[in-house]
Motif scaffolding. Structure first.
Motif, PDB file in Angstrom:
ATOM      1  N   TYR A 154       0.844  -1.194   0.000  1.00 26.88           N
ATOM      2  CA  TYR A 154       0.000   0.000   0.000  1.00 26.88           C
ATOM      3  C   TYR A 154       0.875   1.237   0.000  1.00 26.88           C
ATOM      4  O   TYR A 154       1.973   1.242   0.551  1.00 26.88           O
ATOM      5  CB  TYR A 154      -0.893   0.024   1.247  1.00 26.88           C
ATOM      6  N   GLU A 155       0.361   2.317  -0.613  1.00 28.80           N
ATOM      7  CA  GLU A 155       0.977   3.626  -0.532  1.00 28.80           C
ATOM      8  C   GLU A 155       0.031   4.586   0.178  1.00 28.80           C
ATOM      9  O   GLU A 155      -1.190   4.504   0.009  1.00 28.80           O
ATOM     10  CB  GLU A 155       1.298   4.176  -1.922  1.00 28.80           C
ATOM     11  N   GLN A 156       0.603   5.502   0.954  1.00 29.63           N
ATOM     12  CA  GLN A 156      -0.220   6.467   1.663  1.00 29.63           C
ATOM     13  C   GLN A 156      -0.747   7.521   0.702  1.00 29.63           C
ATOM     14  O   GLN A 156      -0.023   8.033  -0.155  1.00 29.63           O
ATOM     15  CB  GLN A 156       0.579   7.154   2.773  1.00 29.63           C
ATOM     16  N   GLU A 157      -2.029   7.831   0.822  1.00 31.44           N
ATOM     17  CA  GLU A 157      -2.624   8.860  -0.008  1.00 31.44           C
ATOM     18  C   GLU A 157      -2.311  10.242   0.556  1.00 31.44           C
ATOM     19  O   GLU A 157      -2.266  10.443   1.771  1.00 31.44           O
ATOM     20  CB  GLU A 157      -4.145   8.666  -0.108  1.00 31.44           C
ATOM     21  N   ASP A 158      -2.112  11.183  -0.337  1.00 31.44           N
ATOM     22  CA  ASP A 158      -1.815  12.566   0.040  1.00 31.44           C
ATOM     23  C   ASP A 158      -3.139  13.319   0.138  1.00 31.44           C
ATOM     24  O   ASP A 158      -3.744  13.664  -0.880  1.00 31.44           O
ATOM     25  CB  ASP A 158      -0.903  13.191  -1.007  1.00 31.44           C
ATOM     26  N   LEU A 159      -3.618  13.568   1.356  1.00 27.82           N
ATOM     27  CA  LEU A 159      -4.941  14.144   1.570  1.00 27.82           C
ATOM     28  C   LEU A 159      -4.852  15.622   1.933  1.00 27.82           C
ATOM     29  O   LEU A 159      -3.880  16.072   2.528  1.00 27.82           O
ATOM     30  CB  LEU A 159      -5.662  13.406   2.705  1.00 27.82           C
ATOM     31  N   ILE A 160      -5.915  16.358   1.590  1.00 22.88           N
ATOM     32  CA  ILE A 160      -6.026  17.711   2.101  1.00 22.88           C
ATOM     33  C   ILE A 160      -6.390  17.627   3.578  1.00 22.88           C
ATOM     34  O   ILE A 160      -6.845  16.599   4.073  1.00 22.88           O
ATOM     35  CB  ILE A 160      -7.080  18.532   1.330  1.00 22.88           C
ATOM     36  N   ARG A 161      -6.194  18.719   4.316  1.00 23.95           N
ATOM     37  CA  ARG A 161      -6.371  18.700   5.765  1.00 23.95           C
ATOM     38  C   ARG A 161      -7.798  18.311   6.159  1.00 23.95           C
ATOM     39  O   ARG A 161      -8.009  17.592   7.124  1.00 23.95           O
ATOM     40  CB  ARG A 161      -6.000  20.064   6.356  1.00 23.95           C
ATOM     41  N   PHE A 162      -8.787  18.816   5.424  1.00 22.15           N
ATOM     42  CA  PHE A 162     -10.171  18.523   5.780  1.00 22.15           C
ATOM     43  C   PHE A 162     -10.441  17.025   5.717  1.00 22.15           C
ATOM     44  O   PHE A 162     -11.054  16.449   6.617  1.00 22.15           O
ATOM     45  CB  PHE A 162     -11.136  19.266   4.849  1.00 22.15           C
ATOM     46  N   ASP A 163      -9.993  16.367   4.634  1.00 20.95           N
ATOM     47  CA  ASP A 163     -10.197  14.921   4.509  1.00 20.95           C
ATOM     48  C   ASP A 163      -9.458  14.164   5.606  1.00 20.95           C
ATOM     49  O   ASP A 163      -9.936  13.130   6.090  1.00 20.95           O
ATOM     50  CB  ASP A 163      -9.726  14.443   3.134  1.00 20.95           C
ATOM     51  N   SER A 164      -8.288  14.661   6.003  1.00 25.87           N
ATOM     52  CA  SER A 164      -7.551  14.015   7.090  1.00 25.87           C
ATOM     53  C   SER A 164      -8.339  14.092   8.394  1.00 25.87           C
ATOM     54  O   SER A 164      -8.403  13.133   9.166  1.00 25.87           O
ATOM     55  CB  SER A 164      -6.181  14.685   7.265  1.00 25.87           C
ATOM     56  N   LEU A 165      -8.938  15.249   8.643  1.00 23.96           N
ATOM     57  CA  LEU A 165      -9.720  15.422   9.859  1.00 23.96           C
ATOM     58  C   LEU A 165     -10.950  14.525   9.886  1.00 23.96           C
ATOM     59  O   LEU A 165     -11.405  14.110  10.946  1.00 23.96           O
ATOM     60  CB  LEU A 165     -10.155  16.889   9.994  1.00 23.96           C
ATOM     61  N   MET A 166     -11.507  14.211   8.709  1.00 25.74           N
ATOM     62  CA  MET A 166     -12.742  13.433   8.629  1.00 25.74           C
ATOM     63  C   MET A 166     -12.505  11.929   8.618  1.00 25.74           C
ATOM     64  O   MET A 166     -13.460  11.155   8.611  1.00 25.74           O
ATOM     65  CB  MET A 166     -13.523  13.832   7.364  1.00 25.74           C
ATOM     66  N   LEU A 167     -11.249  11.488   8.609  1.00 28.28           N
ATOM     67  CA  LEU A 167     -10.968  10.056   8.505  1.00 28.28           C
ATOM     68  C   LEU A 167     -11.581   9.261   9.656  1.00 28.28           C
ATOM     69  O   LEU A 167     -11.981   8.112   9.482  1.00 28.28           O
ATOM     70  CB  LEU A 167      -9.458   9.808   8.452  1.00 28.28           C
ATOM     71  N   GLY A 168     -11.631   9.865  10.854  1.00 31.30           N
ATOM     72  CA  GLY A 168     -12.178   9.148  12.002  1.00 31.30           C
ATOM     73  C   GLY A 168     -13.609   8.697  11.782  1.00 31.30           C
ATOM     74  O   GLY A 168     -14.031   7.650  12.282  1.00 31.30           O
ATOM     75  N   ARG A 169     -14.363   9.468  11.015  1.00 35.02           N
ATOM     76  CA  ARG A 169     -15.749   9.117  10.740  1.00 35.02           C
ATOM     77  C   ARG A 169     -15.883   8.076   9.636  1.00 35.02           C
ATOM     78  O   ARG A 169     -16.958   7.549   9.416  1.00 35.02           O
ATOM     79  CB  ARG A 169     -16.539  10.371  10.346  1.00 35.02           C
ATOM     80  N   LYS A 170     -14.781   7.808   8.927  1.00 32.77           N
ATOM     81  CA  LYS A 170     -14.832   6.877   7.806  1.00 32.77           C
ATOM     82  C   LYS A 170     -14.296   5.490   8.172  1.00 32.77           C
ATOM     83  O   LYS A 170     -14.236   4.611   7.316  1.00 32.77           O
ATOM     84  CB  LYS A 170     -14.043   7.448   6.625  1.00 32.77           C
ATOM     85  N   LYS A 171     -13.888   5.313   9.423  1.00 32.03           N
ATOM     86  CA  LYS A 171     -13.395   4.007   9.842  1.00 32.03           C
ATOM     87  C   LYS A 171     -14.525   2.995   9.878  1.00 32.03           C
ATOM     88  O   LYS A 171     -15.529   3.200  10.533  1.00 32.03           O
ATOM     89  CB  LYS A 171     -12.731   4.108  11.222  1.00 32.03           C
ATOM     90  N   GLY A 172     -14.341   1.895   9.149  1.00 35.71           N
ATOM     91  CA  GLY A 172     -15.328   0.832   9.137  1.00 35.71           C
ATOM     92  C   GLY A 172     -14.875  -0.353   9.964  1.00 35.71           C
ATOM     93  O   GLY A 172     -14.378  -0.187  11.079  1.00 35.71           O
ATOM     94  N   GLN A 173     -15.013  -1.533   9.417  1.00 28.09           N
ATOM     95  CA  GLN A 173     -14.652  -2.757  10.136  1.00 28.09           C
ATOM     96  C   GLN A 173     -13.143  -2.850  10.340  1.00 28.09           C
ATOM     97  O   GLN A 173     -12.354  -2.576   9.440  1.00 28.09           O
ATOM     98  CB  GLN A 173     -15.147  -3.977   9.344  1.00 28.09           C
TER      99      GLN A 173
END
Length: 257
Positions: free
Chosen positions: A80-99
């Protein structure tokens, strides 16, 4: 299992962007002065809003180094490679955690599928301090525990059978598929492979220069897989971002048309 440690992400929004703009309600002074201050406060609020927007849609400062990680389980190693995210998307990652992906997680780092997803194409890393998003790019099988493409199609791309294929989009125009076409497409997915000899490398080099390639998307219940069809050579090629070329030669020209 070895993992590369990654740089810290954004810790939060700086308090300097949270300025007070309602001074006019508390400031006492000569007639007209409070109005002037109120206008200044409003301008400051607008400036802060613009600054905050630019801050959130910008990308955190980082070096040009691309971060990668290898995750292994049951005879399969996935890169895997890490995606280069804008700050807003980085902040929202916690809400996108699934299983949670128990097979990849340990006591220091946890990995999660994307909310609503049942595949491993894009996953989230949580080291207890920071969250980051990672994109599948490559795989390999252990020699003593060789699997086949079916494992990748099911686990990485989330296609377990022909019934998971719903539609085909050709140059963004959706088309319905009958059962025989779904079965044929699914079998082509199982035949995807990396080039293994000089002839296959030469074929891929040739189709890369093909100006007649057709964009097609295989639409499933929860995802869309991106492909190219090279009609001159009847080649179906995976066109997912950063994934090394997987291809198959189709046995007929049904999907070319």
């Amino acid at each position: 299992m070895k993992r590369h440690e990654i740089n810290g992400m954004l810790n939060g929004i700086d308090d300097k962007f949270l300025n007070e703009s309602m001074h006019e309600s508390v400031i006492k002074g000569k007639k007209g002065k409070s109005k002037k201050i109120g206008i200044i406060g409003t301008i400051a609020a607008c400036f802060c809003f613009i600054s905050g927007t630019v801050y959130l849609t910008g990308k955190p400062y980082s070096t040009a180094t691309q971060l990668g990680v290898r995750l292994s389980n049951d005879g399969v190693t996935m890169c895997y490679e890490q995606e280069d995210l804008i700050r807003f998307d980085s902040l929202m990652l916690g809400r996108k955690k699934g299983q949670k992906i128990d097979e990849f997680s340990d006591e220091t780092v946890s990995w999660y599928k994307i909310e609503g997803s049942d595949n491993l194409k894009t996953i989230i890393r949580d080291d207890g301090n920071n969250l980051s998003k990672w994109k599948f790019i490559d795989y390999s099988f252990d020699e003593e525990n060789i699997k086949n493409m079916k494992w990748i199609v099911e686990n990485v791309f989330g296609v377990n059978s022909a019934n998971d294929i719903k539609k085909l989009a050709v140059n963004d125009q959706e088309r319905e598929l009958d059962d025989s076409q779904k079965t044929k497409l699914y079998n082509y997915l199982l035949e995807l492979k990396y080039p293994q000899n000089d002839d296959e490398f030469s074929l891929l080099e040739k189709v890369q220069r093909d100006n007649d390639a057709i964009n097609i998307n295989i639409i499933t219940d929860k995802d869309t897989l991106h492909f190219l069809i090279h009609p001159n050579d009847n080649v179906l090629q995976l066109n997912e971002d950063r994934v090394y070329s997987l291809f198959t030669i189709m046995q007929d020209e049904e999907f070319n048309n």
